[in-house]
Design an enzyme around this catalytic site. Structure first.
Site: not given
Ligand SMILES: Cc1cc2nc3c(=O)[nH]c(=O)nc-3n(C[C@H](O)[C@H](O)[C@H](O)COP(=O)(O)O)c2cc1C
Length: 373
Positions: A80, A165, A269
Site C-alpha cells: 500500500g 509497529r 507480511h
Molecule cells: C510498505 C509496505 C506496505 C505493505 N502493504 C501491503 C498491503 O497493502 N497488502 C498486503 O497484502 N501486504 C502488504 N505488505 C506486505 C507485502 O506484501 C509482503 O508480504 C512483504 O513486504 C514481504 O516481505 P519483504 O518486504 O521482506 O519482501 C506491505 C509491506 C510493506 C513493506
C-alpha cells in the site's frame, strides 16, 4: 550514474534519501522486529549445493504460473501507498513488470487506481483484496477488479487486526498520510523527497477516491468479515484465479486448498504483523508436505537476491515475491534504481543456476539443497 546492485545498497541509499518517518514505515515491522529478522536470517541459513562439469550455457528462467507465462518466477508483492517511497512508484513498478514480464500485485491501498494499474501493466497485474470496512465496500472492490479484467485475485488474511509497529507509533505515522508540523525537521532534512512529493501531490489511496469507497480506507477497521465462510463465498463468486495470502500453518494451507483456492501465498507480511511469527522459508517445507507436490505455492518475506529466489524454489515454492527491496530501489533512484536492482536479480538467478548445475529454473528442486532434513 549511481549503481545500486543489491537490495542492501538500495536500502542504504533509500535511508539517506527518505525522511525517517517514511523510511521507517517501509523498513519497520511489528514488535521487536524479530519475525522480519528471522525471514532474512533463515533465508541466509539455507545452502545450495554446487554441481560441476555440466553444460550450463543456455539458462532458461521463464516459467508458467497460474495460467500465464512469466520471464522469471518472481514478482512484486502487494504494498500500500507505494508512492510515499517516491512519487510515481506504482507506475514505475508497472513499467518494470512489463519490461521484465513479471507480475505486480496491486494493493487494495495502492496510490494509483486498480484500473489504471492493470492497463499500465499490460494485464500482468494481480489484485490484492482486504476484507475490511463494510461488505458493500468489499463487494464493490471485487466488482471493479472483475470489470477491469483482473485474472488473479489475492485475498490477504493475515491482518485480523493491524499489527503494532513501534517505529510508526514513535514517528506518529498515520493514514491518510499528512505532513504534520512536528515532523517538519525530518522533511526539511530531506528536501528532495519533500519538494518532489509536495509538487506531485501527497499520495492518496486511489481505490477509495469515489463511489461507495469515497469514505476512505481505515487501516484499523474491523476485519471480522474475513472468515472460512467468507472464503467459500468468495470462491463461489470469483471464477478466475484465487490466491490466499498470509499463510504459515500447514492445516490452514490444506483447508484453503480444499476450499478450492488456486494457490496458497506463504507470508508473514514481512514480519509486520506478529513479532514471534515463524519465518516464511522455515514454514515452507511443512506446507509443501500438507498440500502435496503439485499445488501452487507462492512465498515472500526476506527474499533479497536471485540466489534467494532459487532457494525458495529449491525449498518447495513455485514463485517468490519481493516487497521492501522494490520500494528501496525506487526510493534510491526511481526507475533507474528499479532497472539496476532487477538487473541484479536476473544476473544473480542465472549465475546461481549455473553454479548449481541447472539450466532450467523449472527443474530446481530439493535435490539442489545442500542439507536436506
Ligand atoms: C510498505 C509496505 C506496505 C505493505 N502493504 C501491503 C498491503 O497493502 N497488502 C498486503 O497484502 N501486504 C502488504 N505488505 C506486505 C507485502 O506484501 C509482503 O508480504 C512483504 O513486504 C514481504 O516481505 P519483504 O518486504 O521482506 O519482501 C506491505 C509491506 C510493506 C513493506
Amino acid at each position: 550514474m549511481i549503481s545500486l546492485p543489491t537490495s542492501d545498497d538500495a536500502r542504504k541509499s533509500a535511508k539517506t534519501r527518505l525522511p525517517a518517518l517514511i523510511f521507517d514505515f517501509i523498513d519497520g515491522a511489528a514488535g521487536l522486529e524479530q519475525a522480519a529478522q528471522a525471514n532474512t536470517a533463515d533465508m541466509d541459513a539455507i545452502k545450495l549445493m554446487p554441481r560441476v562439469l555440466r553444460d550450463v550455457d543456455s539458462i532458461r528462467s521463464g516459467t508458467r504460473f497460474l495460467g500465464k507465462e512469466y520471464s522469471y518466477p518472481f514478482g512484486i508483492a502487494p504494498m500500500g501507498m507505494c508512492n510515499l517511497a517516491w512519487p510515481g512508484t506504482d507506475l514505475m513498478f508497472a513499467g518494470q513488470a512489463v519490461k521484465s514480464r513479471i507480475p505486480l500485485c496491486v494493493s487494495t491501498a495502492s496510490s494509483t487506481s486498480l484500473e489504471e494499474m492493470l492497463v499500465a501493466t499490460d494485464g500482468l497485474a494481480w489484485f490484492q483484496l482486504y476484507v475490511t470496512g463494510s461488505m458493500d465496500l468489499v463487494d464493490d472492490m471485487i466488482r471493479r477488479a472483475e470489470t477491469a479484467g483482473y485474472e488473479t485475485l489475492v485475498l490477504t488474511v493475515d491482518v485480523p487486526k493491524l499489527g503494532k509497529r513501534p517505529r510508526d507509533l514513535r514517528n506518529g505515522f498515520k493514514t491518510p498520510f499528512r505532513m504534520r508540523p512536528d515532523q517538519f525537521l525530518d522533511f526539511a532534512m530531506h528536501p528532495l523527497w519533500s519538494l518532489t512529493t509536495l509538487l506531485k501531490g501527497i499520495p492518496r489511496m486511489a481505490n477509495y477516491a469515489a463511489g461507495p469507497n469515497s469514505g476512505g480506507y481505515d487501516r484499523t477497521a474491523s476485519r471480522k468479515g474475513a472468515n472460512w465462510d467468507y472464503l467459500q463465498r468468495l470462491r463461489d463468486r470469483w471464477k478466475k484465479k484465487l490466491v490466499i495470502k498470509g499463510i504459515l500453518n500447514p492445516d490452514d494451507a490444506l483447508r484453503i486448498k480444499q476450499a478450492g483456492a488456486d494457490a496458497v501465498y506463504i507470508s508473514n507480511h514481512g514480519g509486520r504483523q506478529l513479532n514471534s511469527a515463524p519465518s516464511t522459508i522455515q514454514s515452507l517445507a511443512a506446507i509443501r508436505q500438507a498440500v502435496g507436490p503439485e499445488y501452487p505455492l507462492i512465498i515472500d518475506g526476506g527474499v533479497r537476491s536471485g540466489e534467494d529466489i532459487v532457494k525458495c524454489l529449491a525449498a518447495g515454492a513455485n514463485f517468490a515475491m519481493l516487497g521492501r527491496p522494490f520500494l528501496y530501489a525506487s526510493a534510491a533512484n526511481g526507475s533507474q534504481g528499479l532497472d539496476n536492482f532487477v538487473g541484479h536479480l536476473k544476473d544473480d538467478i542465472s549465475i546461481t543456476l549455473a553454479q548449481i548445475g541447472e539450466i532450467d529454473i523449472n527443474q530446481v528442486s530439493r535435490a539442489n539443497l545442500a542439507f536436506r532434513t
